[in-house]
Design a protein around this motif. Structure first.
Motif, short mmCIF file in Angstrom:
data_model
loop_
_atom_site.label_atom_id
_atom_site.label_comp_id
_atom_site.label_asym_id
_atom_site.label_seq_id
_atom_site.Cartn_x
_atom_site.Cartn_y
_atom_site.Cartn_z
N UNK A 128 11.26 3.57 3.57
CA UNK A 128 10.19 3.19 4.51
C UNK A 128 8.81 3.17 3.85
N UNK A 129 8.57 4.10 2.90
CA UNK A 129 7.27 4.13 2.23
C UNK A 129 7.05 2.86 1.42
N UNK A 130 8.06 2.42 0.68
CA UNK A 130 7.94 1.19 -0.10
C UNK A 130 7.83 -0.02 0.82
N UNK A 131 8.48 0.03 1.96
CA UNK A 131 8.37 -1.06 2.94
C UNK A 131 6.94 -1.18 3.44
N UNK A 132 6.32 -0.06 3.79
CA UNK A 132 4.95 -0.10 4.30
C UNK A 132 3.97 -0.52 3.21
N UNK A 133 4.19 -0.05 1.98
CA UNK A 133 3.32 -0.45 0.87
C UNK A 133 3.40 -1.96 0.65
N UNK A 134 4.62 -2.48 0.60
CA UNK A 134 4.80 -3.92 0.39
C UNK A 134 4.20 -4.72 1.54
N UNK A 135 4.33 -4.19 2.75
CA UNK A 135 3.80 -4.89 3.91
C UNK A 135 2.28 -4.96 3.86
N UNK A 136 1.65 -3.86 3.47
CA UNK A 136 0.19 -3.84 3.38
C UNK A 136 -0.31 -4.80 2.30
N UNK A 137 0.35 -4.82 1.15
CA UNK A 137 -0.08 -5.71 0.07
C UNK A 137 0.22 -7.17 0.41
N UNK A 138 1.33 -7.41 1.09
CA UNK A 138 1.64 -8.78 1.51
C UNK A 138 0.60 -9.29 2.50
N UNK A 139 0.21 -8.44 3.43
CA UNK A 139 -0.82 -8.83 4.41
C UNK A 139 -2.14 -9.10 3.71
N UNK A 140 -2.49 -8.26 2.74
CA UNK A 140 -3.74 -8.47 2.00
C UNK A 140 -3.69 -9.77 1.21
N UNK A 141 -2.54 -10.07 0.63
CA UNK A 141 -2.38 -11.32 -0.10
C UNK A 141 -2.49 -12.53 0.82
N UNK A 142 -1.75 -12.50 1.93
CA UNK A 142 -1.74 -13.63 2.86
C UNK A 142 -3.11 -13.83 3.52
N UNK A 143 -3.89 -12.76 3.65
CA UNK A 143 -5.21 -12.90 4.26
C UNK A 143 -6.12 -13.78 3.42
N UNK A 144 -5.90 -13.82 2.12
CA UNK A 144 -6.78 -14.56 1.23
C UNK A 144 -6.19 -15.90 0.78
#
Length: 389
Positions: free
Chosen positions: A263-279
């Protein structure tokens, strides 16, 4: 084409643009509609990250900076791949037309390129006895296996009340089970499944919210923090955590640790994916057209990457200097850009997007109308389920 997008794109998000009104309708599409450039831009930038990660790997042994970039990219680039693939699979059902495109757009290219990669290995390594095995995907081919399996399960997930937690539970189960993995890269299939299922649950407004000024500003410290943390942890952090090739026991920790690390790696990947897609840019750029050919880049770039390993391209000391590392990065971007261009797609289309009309029965007009009606009913049911949950 992106791994996860059907040959005839059935995108749930099409936008009307002024120029589209005068354009002729796409085959299989509606008049006055066009592709959303945001997703084509996202697909191109994601495949660039994938290839840069592969190109950087030999440089990580002597550069802490490259290692930090490598770890950061590997923390989210395949989750982003899976999430976008899920988003473009939202309309998938088990109708004849969809299954036909799944076979010709995923299964057949998998067989073709799995055999091609094996023959390439035999020739490059002078190992004529190296076995061809369709149950043991070679290098990048595991993602097509995952995509095939994920898409077959697509109609199931909208029927569940909490699909993402269920998918995450399966991912945890795989992480704590040492016996899962071997055939068909099942470990990875289950490990990245939650991102695919999450993509199925997303709607256009979710991506609209990501691209607001407030979210974009918030994404900056997220990305910077990830890079700084990766730089600090580079000497000690095993990149294998992000490969998800086996259970966590292979990382030197007890199996039960997967209950927390997954779950920790899932949340980390989700946060970075969101940051990437935002830009990701939302307007049409020179990279937009390249986003339609990412399946070609994905399948073909492995030959170049593996050639660099087989013939020791990285043995030149200059490549391990800061200027050399930048040169490798530039070469990787240029290579994947070329592989996504229209001329390359024309040459390799029979292998990547075979039509294979000879292999299927021709639908009658009546059966075609019935299939279309069933697809419309299924899509309406899925929309109702998503809106309800």
């Amino acid at each position: 084409m992106f791994p996860g997008e059907s040959v005839q794109q059935d995108s749930p998000t099409r936008v009307r643009t002024p120029s589209a009104a005068a354009a002729p309708p796409r085959a299989g599409g509606s008049a006055g509609r066009t592709r959303d450039p945001y997703f084509d831009n996202a697909k191109y930038l994601t495949i660039v990250l994938v290839v840069c990660g592969h190109a950087w790997e030999p440089l990580t042994y002597g550069s802490r900076t490259v290692t930090a970039a490598y770890l950061t990219v590997y923390a989210f680039h395949m989750p982003a791949f899976a999430l976008i693939s899920g988003y473009f699979s939202r309309g998938f059902d088990l109708g004849p037309g969809r299954l036909r495109r799944l076979l010709t757009g995923v299964a057949v290219p998998y067989v073709v390129f799995e055999v091609a990669y094996t023959l390439f290995y035999r020739w490059a390594q002078d190992d004529p006895g190296y076995p061809i095995s369709l149950f043991d995907p070679w290098y990048v081919m595991w993602f097509l296996v995952a995509l095939f399996i994920w898409r077959l399960t697509t109609p199931l997930w909208p029927a569940l009340r909490h699909p993402v937690p269920v998918a995450l539970a399966l991912s945890v189960l795989a992480a704590v089970s040492p016996d899962v993995g071997g055939d068909l890269a099942l470990q990875r299939v289950l490990a990245f499944l939650p991102f695919f299922v999450l993509g199925l649950s997303l709607r256009p407004e979710h991506f609209t919210r990501l691209r607001t000024r407030r979210v974009r500003l918030a994404a900056l410290p997220v990305g910077a923090g990830a890079l700084l943390a990766a730089y600090a942890l580079a000497p000690r952090l095993d990149a294998g955590w992000f490969y998800r090739r086996g259970s966590v026991a292979g990382r030197g920790v007890p199996a039960w640790a997967g209950v927390f690390t997954t779950p920790a790696l899932f949340l980390l990947a989700l946060a970075l994916t969101a940051a990437f897609l935002a830009w990701v840019p939302g307007r049409r750029l020179w990279i937009t057209a390249l986003g339609t050919g990412t399946m070609y880049g994905y399948l073909l770039h492995g030959f170049v990457i593996k050639s660099s390993r087989f013939w020791d391209w990285y043995d030149h000391p200059w490549l391990h200097t800061p200027v050399g590392e930048l040169a490798v990065t530039g070469a990787a971007i240029a290579m994947i850009t070329l592989l996504c261009t229209a001329p390359v797609r024309r040459v390799f289309r029979p292998l990547v997007e075979p039509r294979m009309a000879w292999a299927f029965r021709r639908e009658t007009e009546g059966s075609g109308r019935g299939a279309a009606k069933n697809a419309a009913n299924t899509a309406q049911h899925q929309k109702t389920a998503q809106d309800t949950h």
